[in-house]
Scaffold this active site. Structure first.
Site, PDB file in Angstrom:
ATOM      1  CG  ASP A   1      38.583 -71.787 101.924  1.00  0.00           C
ATOM      2  OD1 ASP A   1      38.666 -71.772 103.117  1.00  0.00           O
ATOM      3  OD2 ASP A   1      39.029 -72.926 101.214  1.00  0.00           O
ATOM      4  CD  GLU A   2      43.656 -71.140 102.216  1.00  0.00           C
ATOM      5  OE1 GLU A   2      44.002 -70.505 103.358  1.00  0.00           O
ATOM      6  OE2 GLU A   2      43.661 -72.124 102.110  1.00  0.00           O
ATOM      7  CB  VAL A   3      38.808 -64.941 104.684  1.00  0.00           C
ATOM      8  CG1 VAL A   3      39.010 -65.213 106.428  1.00  0.00           C
ATOM      9  CG2 VAL A   3      38.123 -63.635 104.501  1.00  0.00           C
TER      10      VAL A   3
ATOM     11  CG  MET B   1      46.983 -74.916 107.528  1.00  0.00           C
ATOM     12  SD  MET B   1      48.398 -75.022 106.979  1.00  0.00           S
ATOM     13  CE  MET B   1      48.237 -76.316 105.659  1.00  0.00           C
ATOM     14  CG  PHE B   2      45.662 -80.581 108.122  1.00  0.00           C
ATOM     15  CD1 PHE B   2      45.710 -81.230 106.955  1.00  0.00           C
ATOM     16  CD2 PHE B   2      46.740 -79.750 108.751  1.00  0.00           C
ATOM     17  CE1 PHE B   2      46.781 -81.106 106.363  1.00  0.00           C
ATOM     18  CE2 PHE B   2      47.993 -79.938 107.802  1.00  0.00           C
ATOM     19  CZ  PHE B   2      47.913 -80.613 106.526  1.00  0.00           C
ATOM     20  CB  SER B   3      40.624 -77.052 111.871  1.00  0.00           C
ATOM     21  OG  SER B   3      40.248 -75.895 111.233  1.00  0.00           O
ATOM     22  N   GLY B   4      39.213 -78.566 109.155  1.00  0.00           N
ATOM     23  CA  GLY B   4      38.122 -78.949 108.510  1.00  0.00           C
ATOM     24  C   GLY B   4      37.301 -77.740 107.938  1.00  0.00           C
TER      25      GLY B   4
ATOM     26  CB  CYS C   1      47.721 -82.389 118.521  1.00  0.00           C
ATOM     27  SG  CYS C   1      49.549 -82.140 118.876  1.00  0.00           S
TER      28      CYS C   1
HETATM   29  P1  ADP Z   1      41.242 -76.944 106.349  1.00  0.00           P
HETATM   30  O1  ADP Z   1      40.675 -76.194 105.538  1.00  0.00           O
HETATM   31  O2  ADP Z   1      40.983 -76.387 107.945  1.00  0.00           O
HETATM   32  O3  ADP Z   1      42.805 -76.869 106.326  1.00  0.00           O
HETATM   33  P2  ADP Z   1      40.169 -79.286 105.301  1.00  0.00           P
HETATM   34  O4  ADP Z   1      38.679 -79.120 105.390  1.00  0.00           O
HETATM   35  O5  ADP Z   1      40.771 -78.950 104.077  1.00  0.00           O
HETATM   36  O6  ADP Z   1      40.962 -78.587 106.656  1.00  0.00           O
HETATM   37  O7  ADP Z   1      40.759 -80.760 105.659  1.00  0.00           O
HETATM   38  C1  ADP Z   1      40.081 -81.309 106.723  1.00  0.00           C
HETATM   39  C2  ADP Z   1      40.485 -82.778 106.738  1.00  0.00           C
HETATM   40  O8  ADP Z   1      41.780 -83.123 106.662  1.00  0.00           O
HETATM   41  C3  ADP Z   1      39.830 -83.861 107.852  1.00  0.00           C
HETATM   42  O9  ADP Z   1      38.565 -84.406 107.323  1.00  0.00           O
HETATM   43  C4  ADP Z   1      40.804 -84.919 107.514  1.00  0.00           C
HETATM   44  O10 ADP Z   1      40.474 -85.875 106.451  1.00  0.00           O
HETATM   45  C5  ADP Z   1      42.111 -84.480 107.031  1.00  0.00           C
HETATM   46  N1  ADP Z   1      43.082 -84.446 108.137  1.00  0.00           N
HETATM   47  C6  ADP Z   1      44.439 -84.619 107.794  1.00  0.00           C
HETATM   48  N2  ADP Z   1      45.152 -84.319 109.060  1.00  0.00           N
HETATM   49  C7  ADP Z   1      44.470 -83.803 109.960  1.00  0.00           C
HETATM   50  C8  ADP Z   1      44.731 -83.524 111.517  1.00  0.00           C
HETATM   51  N3  ADP Z   1      45.767 -83.596 112.004  1.00  0.00           N
HETATM   52  N4  ADP Z   1      43.588 -83.330 112.211  1.00  0.00           N
HETATM   53  C9  ADP Z   1      42.307 -83.292 111.221  1.00  0.00           C
HETATM   54  N5  ADP Z   1      42.022 -83.780 110.293  1.00  0.00           N
HETATM   55  C10 ADP Z   1      43.194 -83.928 109.554  1.00  0.00           C
HETATM   56 ZN    ZN Z   2      49.653 -81.981 121.224  1.00  0.00          ZN
END
Ligand code: ADP
Ligand code: ZN
Length: 191
Positions: free
Chosen positions: A88-90, A17-20, A145
């Site tokens: 998305d969310e596959v 999660m949050f990896s973009g 992290c």
């Molecule tokens: P995913 O779909 O993988 O959950 P998103 O594309 O929705 O990720 O969101 C990515 C965005 O989340 C980044 O561009 C950043 O702005 C935000 N973000 C929040 N917390 C973090 C984190 N711990 N590491 C990286 N990005 C983060």
């Molecule tokens: Zn760590």
């Protein structure tokens, strides 16, 4: 650039999660639209068979999407002139999503899927690992992290602020649940 003679392939965007992942999926969808290709976007729905919705990334970018309650519905909703299908969310789809992605790619479509490769326990998640194996292209993204600042490939599940147990049910009624990105060393899954 790679030279591709015949179209039709699968691209996987995975990570914690949050990896973009959603951001990257939306970026690819936008670029396909700039190339004047017909794109359809899908994501899982838990309630109705299908409805209009949107894919929204954590930084606020978004894209219209069909929310569908099964992989089979995607096959019904893909128009004959669609060239790109993005999902998305596959990880939340049933196993049939693997056949759906392969038949669309065999038919000549570009199939872009994004999803979690690992669940909160750090174990392979649903159909994503199989799709990674079958795809032509795989991008594994990392978040940051929140504990130590290193690249993070895991998703920490917290219940009322404490690390969730491996045995905790996926849905805990009444609990304040949250998720954060963590690296291997900071990821905690008490047994
Ligand atoms: P995913 O779909 O993988 O959950 P998103 O594309 O929705 O990720 O969101 C990515 C965005 O989340 C980044 O561009 C950043 O702005 C935000 N973000 C929040 N917390 C973090 C984190 N711990 N590491 C990286 N990005 C983060
Ligand atoms: Zn760590």
């Amino acid at each position: 650039m790679y030279f591709v003679k015949q179209s039709g392939w699968i691209e996987v965007i995975c990570g914690s999660m949050f990896s973009g992942k959603s951001e990257e999926l939306i970026r690819r969808v936008n670029r396909a639209r700039i190339a004047k290709q017909k794109v359809q976007v899908f994501k899982p729905s838990i309630d109705v068979r299908y409805h209009h919705s949107a894919v929204v990334s954590h930084n606020g970018t978004q894209e219209d999407a069909w929310a569908v309650d099964s992989a089979a519905v995607i096959m019904e909703l893909v128009d004959p002139d669609t060239e790109v299908v993005a999902i998305d969310e596959v990880q939340f789809f049933d196993e049939q999503i693997i056949d759906v992605c392969n038949s669309l790619a065999d038919r000549g479509l570009r199939v872009i899927v994004a999803g979690l490769d690992l669940d909160f326990r750090g174990k392979p998640f649903g159909p994503t690992p199989v799709l990674m194996a079958m795809a032509e292209y795989v991008d594994k993204l990392q978040a940051i992290c929140v504990k130590c600042g290193n690249p993070a490939n895991r998703t920490q599940r917290l219940i009322n602020g404490h690390p969730a147990y491996a045995s905790d049910p996926v849905i805990l009624v009444g609990a304040a649940e949250s998720y954060e990105a963590r690296c291997r060393h900071c990821h905690e899954v008490p047994v």
